[in-house]
Design a protein around this motif. Structure first.
Motif, PDB file in Angstrom:
ATOM      1  N   ARG A 149     -60.741  21.327 -15.419  1.00  0.00           N
ATOM      2  CA  ARG A 149     -58.858  21.752 -15.613  1.00  0.00           C
ATOM      3  C   ARG A 149     -58.777  20.499 -16.737  1.00  0.00           C
ATOM      4  NH1 ARG A 149     -54.749  22.431 -13.029  1.00  0.00           N
ATOM      5  NH2 ARG A 149     -53.959  23.230 -14.170  1.00  0.00           N
ATOM      6  N   LEU A 150     -58.928  19.466 -16.334  1.00  0.00           N
ATOM      7  CA  LEU A 150     -58.338  18.011 -16.733  1.00  0.00           C
ATOM      8  C   LEU A 150     -59.634  17.562 -17.875  1.00  0.00           C
ATOM      9  CD1 LEU A 150     -58.633  16.064 -13.435  1.00  0.00           C
ATOM     10  CD2 LEU A 150     -56.429  16.060 -14.390  1.00  0.00           C
ATOM     11  N   SER A 204     -60.736  22.271 -11.256  1.00  0.00           N
ATOM     12  CA  SER A 204     -59.337  21.088 -11.639  1.00  0.00           C
ATOM     13  C   SER A 204     -60.375  19.532 -12.273  1.00  0.00           C
ATOM     14  CB  SER A 204     -59.038  20.004 -10.214  1.00  0.00           C
ATOM     15  OG  SER A 204     -60.479  19.244  -9.611  1.00  0.00           O
ATOM     16  N   GLN A 205     -61.472  19.321 -12.415  1.00  0.00           N
ATOM     17  CA  GLN A 205     -62.256  18.393 -12.855  1.00  0.00           C
ATOM     18  C   GLN A 205     -62.013  18.756 -14.669  1.00  0.00           C
ATOM     19  OE1 GLN A 205     -61.777  15.573 -12.028  1.00  0.00           O
ATOM     20  NE2 GLN A 205     -63.320  14.549 -10.999  1.00  0.00           N
ATOM     21  N   MET A 254     -52.866  14.907 -13.584  1.00  0.00           N
ATOM     22  CA  MET A 254     -52.660  16.026 -15.358  1.00  0.00           C
ATOM     23  C   MET A 254     -52.147  15.724 -15.870  1.00  0.00           C
ATOM     24  SD  MET A 254     -54.151  18.268 -16.375  1.00  0.00           S
ATOM     25  CE  MET A 254     -54.913  19.706 -15.615  1.00  0.00           C
ATOM     26  N   SER A 267     -58.086  25.198 -20.063  1.00  0.00           N
ATOM     27  CA  SER A 267     -57.365  23.915 -18.810  1.00  0.00           C
ATOM     28  C   SER A 267     -56.773  25.099 -18.480  1.00  0.00           C
ATOM     29  CB  SER A 267     -56.766  23.572 -19.990  1.00  0.00           C
ATOM     30  OG  SER A 267     -55.755  24.201 -20.945  1.00  0.00           O
ATOM     31  N   VAL A 287     -53.096  12.786 -17.764  1.00  0.00           N
ATOM     32  CA  VAL A 287     -54.224  12.763 -18.697  1.00  0.00           C
ATOM     33  C   VAL A 287     -53.612  13.894 -20.398  1.00  0.00           C
ATOM     34  CG1 VAL A 287     -56.503  14.809 -19.347  1.00  0.00           C
ATOM     35  CG2 VAL A 287     -56.422  13.034 -17.328  1.00  0.00           C
ATOM     36  N   TRP A 316     -50.665  15.085 -10.485  1.00  0.00           N
ATOM     37  CA  TRP A 316     -51.384  13.339 -10.855  1.00  0.00           C
ATOM     38  C   TRP A 316     -52.995  13.655 -10.705  1.00  0.00           C
ATOM     39  CZ3 TRP A 316     -54.976   9.747  -9.907  1.00  0.00           C
ATOM     40  CH2 TRP A 316     -55.325   8.551 -11.429  1.00  0.00           C
ATOM     41  N   HIS A 372     -48.553  20.642 -19.448  1.00  0.00           N
ATOM     42  CA  HIS A 372     -48.376  19.857 -18.614  1.00  0.00           C
ATOM     43  C   HIS A 372     -48.594  18.070 -18.780  1.00  0.00           C
ATOM     44  CE1 HIS A 372     -52.544  22.709 -18.888  1.00  0.00           C
ATOM     45  NE2 HIS A 372     -52.197  22.759 -19.474  1.00  0.00           N
TER      46      HIS A 372
END
Length: 135
Positions: free
Chosen positions: A31-32, A28-29, A60, A23, A63, A58, A52
């Motif tokens: 981490r999400l 990025s994907q 993040m 995370s 989510v 956005w 977060h």
């Protein structure tokens, strides 16, 4: 997908550590997905999820706010710190963050002192809510 599969074992200390690392440092994907999976980890990840949800670009925050709903859903009682953090989130500009914060507060049976949820759906926020609903 593999990161989300870790959610089934998120309460395991080793898996939680992997998700926390992903995370913070993954693409990025990833981490999400890792932040979403932290919703199924132990309650000690709540401060990280609140961070977060209140910072970053956005999607993040949305989510992380969803992961907070999962955390509250699994807890017998949300801590005062968690509730205070959720109350702060209902003032955010992002309609998804506000909606998830209100769902979490409702699940916890909590209210935010001096804040009425109806005000966050009123005319001042209407354009953002409509835009979020249209996505």
């Amino acid at each position: 997908m593999a990161t989300l599969a870790l959610a089934w074992h998120a309460a395991d200390g080793d898996t939680e550590a992997i998700l926390r690392e992903l995370s913070a440092t993954g693409p990025s994907q990833v981490r999400l997905a890792a932040v979403a999976a932290l919703g199924f980890a132990g309650p000690d990840v709540v401060p990280e999820l609140l961070t977060h949800a209140s910072e970053g670009a956005w999607p993040m925050p949305a989510v992380a706010a969803f992961a907070l709903v999962q955390q509250v859903r699994r807890q017998e009682a949300a801590s005062p710190e968690t509730l205070a953090g959720l109350c702060g989130l209902i003032e955010r500009r992002d309609a998804y963050v506000r909606a998830n914060a209100m769902v979490a507060l409702t699940l916890a049976g909590a209210r935010c002192e001096g804040k009425r949820p109806q005000g966050f759906w009123g005319p001042a926020h209407a354009p953002m809510v409509r835009a979020a609903a249209a996505r």
